[in-house]
Design a protein around this motif. Structure first.
Motif, PDB file in Angstrom:
ATOM      1  N   UNK A  65       0.748  -1.855   0.007  1.00  0.00           N
ATOM      2  CA  UNK A  65       0.057   0.030  -0.287  1.00  0.00           C
ATOM      3  C   UNK A  65       0.553   1.894   0.109  1.00  0.00           C
ATOM      4  N   UNK A  66       2.278   1.433   0.526  1.00  0.00           N
ATOM      5  CA  UNK A  66       3.034   2.841   1.084  1.00  0.00           C
ATOM      6  C   UNK A  66       3.896   2.368  -0.745  1.00  0.00           C
ATOM      7  N   UNK A  67       4.167   2.126  -0.868  1.00  0.00           N
ATOM      8  CA  UNK A  67       4.885   2.001  -2.417  1.00  0.00           C
ATOM      9  C   UNK A  67       3.628   2.204  -3.568  1.00  0.00           C
ATOM     10  N   UNK A 126       5.424  -0.681  -8.395  1.00  0.00           N
ATOM     11  CA  UNK A 126       6.258  -0.511  -7.073  1.00  0.00           C
ATOM     12  C   UNK A 126       6.729   0.905  -7.407  1.00  0.00           C
ATOM     13  N   UNK A 127       6.856   2.130  -6.612  1.00  0.00           N
ATOM     14  CA  UNK A 127       7.314   2.705  -6.930  1.00  0.00           C
ATOM     15  C   UNK A 127       6.992   3.653  -7.594  1.00  0.00           C
ATOM     16  N   UNK A 128       7.505   3.205  -9.419  1.00  0.00           N
ATOM     17  CA  UNK A 128       7.088   3.210 -10.215  1.00  0.00           C
ATOM     18  C   UNK A 128       5.840   3.650 -11.346  1.00  0.00           C
ATOM     19  N   UNK A 129       6.122   5.518 -11.776  1.00  0.00           N
ATOM     20  CA  UNK A 129       4.686   4.980 -12.456  1.00  0.00           C
ATOM     21  C   UNK A 129       4.633   4.551 -14.110  1.00  0.00           C
ATOM     22  N   UNK A 162       3.223  11.529   0.245  1.00  0.00           N
ATOM     23  CA  UNK A 162       5.198  12.079   0.420  1.00  0.00           C
ATOM     24  C   UNK A 162       4.925  11.275   2.039  1.00  0.00           C
ATOM     25  N   UNK A 163       3.711  11.106   2.647  1.00  0.00           N
ATOM     26  CA  UNK A 163       4.144  10.520   4.271  1.00  0.00           C
ATOM     27  C   UNK A 163       3.830   8.791   4.206  1.00  0.00           C
ATOM     28  N   UNK A 164       3.588   8.644   2.642  1.00  0.00           N
ATOM     29  CA  UNK A 164       3.454   7.201   3.691  1.00  0.00           C
ATOM     30  C   UNK A 164       4.857   6.687   2.827  1.00  0.00           C
ATOM     31  N   UNK A 165       6.024   6.975   2.143  1.00  0.00           N
ATOM     32  CA  UNK A 165       7.167   7.122   1.843  1.00  0.00           C
ATOM     33  C   UNK A 165       7.995   7.747   2.825  1.00  0.00           C
ATOM     34  N   UNK A 166       8.145   8.703   3.655  1.00  0.00           N
ATOM     35  CA  UNK A 166       8.721   8.986   4.451  1.00  0.00           C
ATOM     36  C   UNK A 166       8.532   7.231   6.055  1.00  0.00           C
ATOM     37  N   UNK A 167       7.018   6.714   6.347  1.00  0.00           N
ATOM     38  CA  UNK A 167       7.103   5.598   7.485  1.00  0.00           C
ATOM     39  C   UNK A 167       8.160   4.515   6.117  1.00  0.00           C
ATOM     40  N   UNK A 168       8.267   4.331   5.099  1.00  0.00           N
ATOM     41  CA  UNK A 168       8.598   3.136   4.439  1.00  0.00           C
ATOM     42  C   UNK A 168      10.236   3.391   4.610  1.00  0.00           C
ATOM     43  N   UNK A 169      10.742   5.011   4.594  1.00  0.00           N
ATOM     44  CA  UNK A 169      12.433   5.313   4.808  1.00  0.00           C
ATOM     45  C   UNK A 169      12.370   4.456   6.912  1.00  0.00           C
TER      46      UNK A 169
END
Length: 437
Positions: A104-106, A269-272, A151-158
């Protein structure tokens, strides 16, 4: 081609009022580099191919790649709940806290309000403190039902990476990507960027941006600074190996984008993910304060292109560069930006009028002759850096509208749609925004 592009690149930055820009591309196994203009309009420092620009959200693909390294190592799967690897993680919805997954995050399908730009300081605990603040984030949409840029989800991923590797995200990035690929002009912290020639952003009227960059807590979502050749090397690794055993796993479609006219048709996953002239294209863009970047990879031809700019009509500029470059290199036609139809379309636009709101933005939409009027106001910490935007929206079909500001070559598109439960939304700028009144 190389000489012609160098001349044409300089012409395009003038045409689109871009202060400075740089370009690198991989074609037939060779990397070509160009630059034109200035890094700072006040100082007149010349842009060079090895100048560092902020690549913004292109960073997200780097963060996703590092998590996929853990997936390949068997640390977890994409469908592992975030809370299993980050027990302290909380959002406002208790059920989402328990069930939201790394997938979900990615893929930007978590529904967590995504534009929390919160300065938690410059310390090494800034990402950890940011994740603590996510406990108050509400759902922008129910888990997994649509796509909205987060954006928030990717800081969580970090933070997941920090927890697993026992190092700050910046150090994880160096060890997992920068050093293995031998990148010499890629940094995250301003004190490291200062060792190189670096760009600053420019805002309305070509003025130097009042702030150089975003807060450090945004690192995993968008703080890499790099020269285009280093970004191309990263894209090349997704074609030829060097970071993942199976990079194509990141190209698998995860969700259709409700508005396919802005960035692409699907998110992986990450990519568009998109398709041009029958060729699969994987890409990502990035915007920071007065800077813009794009990375495109065409697996069928092996071409990788990275272009960065520090202001002006940068979105239209990078699209123009891609249009000319891919036509010349690969004979591929890049789809034009969606604009108004040649023949006006009559639709009942009254049902779309109202207020749409999410974290960081409030949109007021009202009826006007021939379409709609849109007012976008930034809210939260970045509000003082962004003036309200007003523009008319012209219908393309019953649910799709386009508009642009006076003097701006960039058309933006808005798609109105409903979730499975009937809730009305507008999808604009890669984000789903619910109608609140």
């Amino acid at each position: 081609m190389a000489g012609a592009m160098g001349h044409r690149f300089a012409e395009l930055i003038t045409q689109y009022e871009v202060p400075g820009a740089a370009l690198a591309y991989l074609h037939d196994g060779q990397v070509h580099e160009f630059a034109a203009g200035v890094l700072n309009a006040d100082t007149g420092v010349e842009a060079t191919p090895d100048s560092l620009f902020q690549i913004g959200s292109v960073t997200k693909v780097w963060t996703a790649t590092m998590l996929m390294q853990h997936v390949e190592a068997g640390t977890f799967t994409l469908d592992t709940p975030v809370a299993e690897v980050l027990p302290e993680f909380r959002v406002a919805d208790a059920e989402v806290t328990k069930t939201v997954t790394i997938r979900h995050l990615l893929s930007h399908t978590s529904g967590i309000d995504g534009d929390l730009f919160l300065d938690t300081g410059r310390g090494d605990d800034c990402v950890e403190r940011y994740v603590e603040a996510c406990a108050d984030l509400v759902q922008n949409h129910p888990l997994g039902v649509t796509q909205s840029y987060c954006n928030s989800g990717f800081t969580v991923a970090g933070r997941i990476l920090e927890k697993l590797d026992g190092k700050v995200w910046d150090a994880v990035l160096r060890e997992r990507i920068i050093e293995p690929l031998g990148l010499t002009h890629t940094c995250t912290l301003p004190e490291d960027v200062l060792r190189h020639r670096a760009a600053i952003g420019h805002v309305e009227g070509g003025k130097v941006a009042p702030v150089w960059g975003l807060m450090r807590s945004a690192g995993p979502a968008g703080l890499i600074c790099a020269r285009p050749a280093d970004v191309v090397a990263f894209g090349r690794a997704h074609l030829e190996g060097g970071l993942l055993d199976d990079p194509q796993a990141m190209w698998e479609p995860q969700i259709d984008i409700p508005n396919p006219h802005t960035l692409g048709k699907q998110w992986g996953i990450g990519w568009i993910l998109d398709e041009w002239d029958g060729h699969r294209v994987i890409s990502h863009g990035g915007n920071t304060i007065g800077q813009h970047a794009m990375l495109w990879v065409v697996p069928s031809t092996g071409t990788v292109v990275a272009v960065v700019a520090n202001g002006g009509h940068s979105g239209a500029f990078t699209h123009a560069v891609a249009t000319e470059l891919f036509a010349e290199l690969d004979g591929i036609t890049v789809p034009p930006t969606l604009g108004p139809p040649a023949t006006p379309v009559e639709v009942d636009a009254s049902r779309y009028a109202g207020v749409y709101e999410r974290a960081g933005a409030r949109m007021t939409i009202s009826e006007r002759e021939g379409g709609l009027q849109l007012r976008i106001e930034a809210t939260g910490p970045l509000a003082e850096l962004q003036e309200p935007v007003e523009l008319g929206l012209v219908p393309v079909d019953a649910t799709t509208f386009v508009g642009r500001r006076d003097g701006d070559p960039d058309w933006m598109s808005a798609v109105f749609y409903e979730l499975p439960d009937g809730s009305p939304y507008v999808h604009l700028g890669a984000r789903a925004t619910p109608k609140v009144s």
